[in-house]
Design an enzyme around this catalytic site. Sequence first.
Site, PDB file in Angstrom:
ATOM      1  N   ASN A 251      -6.697   1.606   2.681  1.00 14.36           N
ATOM      2  CA  ASN A 251      -7.444   2.855   2.841  1.00 14.36           C
ATOM      3  C   ASN A 251      -7.001   3.894   1.808  1.00 14.36           C
ATOM      4  OD1 ASN A 251      -8.680   1.646   5.038  1.00 14.36           O
ATOM      5  ND2 ASN A 251      -7.371   2.632   6.551  1.00 14.36           N
TER       6      ASN A 251
ATOM      7  N   GLU B 154       0.858  -1.194   0.000  1.00 13.72           N
ATOM      8  CA  GLU B 154       0.000   0.000   0.000  1.00 13.72           C
ATOM      9  C   GLU B 154       0.888   1.236   0.000  1.00 13.72           C
ATOM     10  OE1 GLU B 154      -2.956   0.128   3.114  1.00 13.72           O
ATOM     11  OE2 GLU B 154      -3.659   2.120   2.506  1.00 13.72           O
TER      12      GLU B 154
ATOM     13  N   GLU C  28      -6.312  -9.166   3.660  1.00 12.47           N
ATOM     14  CA  GLU C  28      -5.510  -8.456   4.672  1.00 12.47           C
ATOM     15  C   GLU C  28      -5.555  -9.295   5.938  1.00 12.47           C
ATOM     16  OE1 GLU C  28      -6.029  -4.264   5.524  1.00 12.47           O
ATOM     17  OE2 GLU C  28      -6.587  -3.875   3.433  1.00 12.47           O
TER      18      GLU C  28
ATOM     19  N   ASN D 179     -12.077  -0.996  -1.140  1.00 12.13           N
ATOM     20  CA  ASN D 179     -11.431  -1.485   0.083  1.00 12.13           C
ATOM     21  C   ASN D 179     -12.264  -1.128   1.301  1.00 12.13           C
ATOM     22  OD1 ASN D 179      -8.963  -2.382   1.708  1.00 12.13           O
ATOM     23  ND2 ASN D 179      -9.279  -0.308   2.489  1.00 12.13           N
ATOM     24  N   GLU D 180     -12.575  -2.107   2.134  1.00 12.46           N
ATOM     25  CA  GLU D 180     -13.206  -1.896   3.450  1.00 12.46           C
ATOM     26  C   GLU D 180     -14.304  -0.830   3.395  1.00 12.46           C
ATOM     27  OE1 GLU D 180     -10.216  -1.321   6.522  1.00 12.46           O
ATOM     28  OE2 GLU D 180      -9.640  -3.435   6.402  1.00 12.46           O
TER      29      GLU D 180
END
Length: 497
Positions: free
Chosen positions: A72, A27, A293, A172-173
Site C-alpha cells: 500500500n 515494504e 503477497e 499494488n492492489e
Amino acid sequence: MAPARLTIDPAFTVGEVDPRLFGNFVEHLGRCVYTGIHEPGHPTADADGFRGDVEDLVRELGVTLIRYPGGNFVSGYRWEDGVGPVAERPARLDGAWRTTEPNTVGTDEFCAWTRRLGVEPLMAVNLGTRGVAAAAALVEYCNHPGGSAWSDLRRANGYPEPHGVKYWCLGNEMDGPWQIGHKSADEYGRLAAEAGKAMRLVDPGIELVACGSSGRGMPTFGDWERTVLEHTFDVVDHVSLHAYTTPGDDGDVASFLASGTEFDSFIDGVVATADAVAAKRHSTKRIGLSFDEWNVWHRYSGDENGNWGRAPRLLEVVYDLQDAVVVGGMLISLLRHADRVRIGCLAQLVNVIAPVMTEPGGAAWRQSTFHPIALTSRYGRGTVLATPVVSDPVPTARYGDVGAVDGVAVRGDEGSVTVFAVNRDQKSPHELTVDLRGFPDLSTATVTMMSGEDRAATNTVDTPDRVAPRELPSTSLDGGLRVQLPPVSWAMVRLTA
Ligand code: AHR
C-alpha cells in the site's frame, strides 16, 4: 483409518520450480525497513547501516527475490524522495500506514543491498497517485547505463553501474478501495498498459506484473483479472495474486488448516481467466502467476495505524506452531502449481507479518514459520512431480471435506526426491505411504518434522528456538515409504539413493 497414499512416478511431472517462487517482500511499513533490515549503529550493521544478523537469516531463509517498496505504501510514494544525499531527503507522511517516512532508505540502498545478498529485486511503481512518466523515469534511473538525465542522476548519486532491475510490478492492489488512487479495472488496465509500454521502451528486457485482485474474496475477482488482462495482455508477463489466511474469530481452525485448498482454487481460477483471455485472442502466450503477497495474518493482532510515528510497531504478528503447519501447506499448493506460478513473495520479511523478528539494538530471531519456508526453499528445487494424494477426509466449514493429508514431491537435479506433507487433522495421526514406482534407486528416507502438543507455542526473543523442526533417524526404504504424521503436523521427507 486408511493410510494416506501418495504416488510418484518420474514419467509424470508438473514442471520446473522457478527459483523466484521463494521470494519475499520488504515494504516501508512499521519496522520492516527501519530497525528491521536497516539499523545504523546496530552491533552487526555494515557500513551502509544494514543489519548483518538479519542478512544471515535472510540467506538461511533461502530468499531468491524481494519485492519493494510496497504494498500500500507504494501508491503514495515519490521514488525521487528516496535518492540522493540522505541529509537532503524529505520526510513525508505515508497515508497508507499513517507513518512518517524519513526516506533514509530508497531505491539505491535497496538495490545495492539485494545485490550484496545475491537476490533479485522486484520493484513496484506507483500507479496510485502517479503514472506513466514517473514509472518510465524510474526504469531509466535504475537500468539505463548513462548519458540521460535520470541515469546520470544515479551515477551522480554514487552508483555508476545500472542496478539492472529485471522484474517490475505495475502498482499494488489497485482493485482495493483502501488503496490510494484506487481505480476501476478499465481505468487501471489502460494505465498499466501505457505505463508498461513506456517502461519497456526504456528497457525492453524487463518483465512486468499486472495487478490482479487483492484477494479471492473481492467482489470484483475474476472480472478484474479479465478486464485488466484484456487491456494489458500484450504488454505484461504475469498477473499478481495476494492471499492472507487467518484463523478467524469464529474458531474455525479446520478451515484455517486447509488454507492450501483456498490457494489451489485461487490459482486455478486465475489460470482459467488468463487462459480465457488468451483463447479469445487466439494466442498461445501463457500469462505467469506472481503470487507476490501471501501469508498467515492474524487480523486481530498487531496495530495498523502508525499515528505518524517513525518505524512504529505495526502488524508484528507472533506466529505459533499451527501457523507454521498452515504456511507449510500453502507452500505445497504453490509447488503443485509450479507450471504457472513463477513468482512467490511471502509478505513480509522482517517484523511485519514476518518470519524474522528483531529488537532495535538487540537480537534477531526465527519465528515458527521461518522453518517450513527455509526448508522448502532449500529442498523444493528441481522438477515437481504430479503427486496424486488419496487421504481420508476432514470436514471444514469453508471448503467442505478436504483430505486430512496433503502433499507434493519434488525431484532434485541430483536424483533425490523430497516429499512435503501436512496432516490437517486436529485429532488423529495419519500414516503417510508413498508409492515410489519408477524410483528403484532410492533407498534411504530422512524425515524432518514440525509437530507438538502445544500448537500455540511461539518463539520469542527469550525462547527463540522453542518451535523448531526435528530430524528423525534415517530409515531404509523397501520400494515404499511409511511415515506417521501426528495431528497438525508438517513434514519433509528426503529420499536419497
Ligand atoms: O503486506 C501488508 C499489506 O497487505 C500490503 O501493504 C498490501 O498490499 C496488502 O493489503
